[in-house]
Design a protein around this motif. Sequence first.
Motif, mmCIF file in Angstrom:
data_model
loop_
_atom_site.group_PDB
_atom_site.id
_atom_site.type_symbol
_atom_site.label_atom_id
_atom_site.label_comp_id
_atom_site.label_asym_id
_atom_site.label_seq_id
_atom_site.Cartn_x
_atom_site.Cartn_y
_atom_site.Cartn_z
ATOM 1 N N GLY A 21 0.789 -1.230 0.000
ATOM 2 C CA GLY A 21 0.000 0.000 0.000
ATOM 3 C C GLY A 21 0.819 1.276 0.000
ATOM 4 O O GLY A 21 0.283 2.360 0.245
ATOM 5 N N ASP A 69 -0.550 3.098 8.202
ATOM 6 C CA ASP A 69 -1.878 3.086 7.587
ATOM 7 C C ASP A 69 -1.706 3.730 6.222
ATOM 8 O O ASP A 69 -1.513 4.953 6.133
ATOM 9 N N THR A 71 -3.642 4.646 4.039
ATOM 10 C CA THR A 71 -4.622 5.684 3.696
ATOM 11 C C THR A 71 -4.478 6.911 4.591
ATOM 12 O O THR A 71 -5.088 7.937 4.325
#
Length: 138
Positions: A21, A69, A71
Amino acid sequence: MPWLVRNRHIGVLCDALTRAGIDPSRWTVAALLDTMNRHNAENGVTVAASTEQHDPIGYLVWTIRSAIDPTGETPTESAARRRDQLRVEAEKWRAEAIELRARIARDDPAEVAAIIETMRAEAQRASDRMRRRSSENR
């Protein structure tokens, strides 16, 4: 960290970061490592020596997923947001200073001098009253 990709193509690392990610347009290497190191220190995670890691890329991905994280706001984005806030505040202060200078320029110098003189006289009278009271109480 050349040991991450020993005997492997660098693309393997790039693919692993993408799967974890990590968007390279949002994360710098320094911000990524700093965030992972801080997370490890805060959580008492000891990083295994590179020679003891069976799959260094897998270990890196696990650390990233534990610490970040994808995001959430990155340190770079946080710094940019703060910089933008400070820029807005500075522009506001600059506009207020310009308005204050303009207001001061519109004031009549004689009127300002009269007001200051009145304030000095009132301060002197108050000081004289305090001295008299102090001497009367002795």
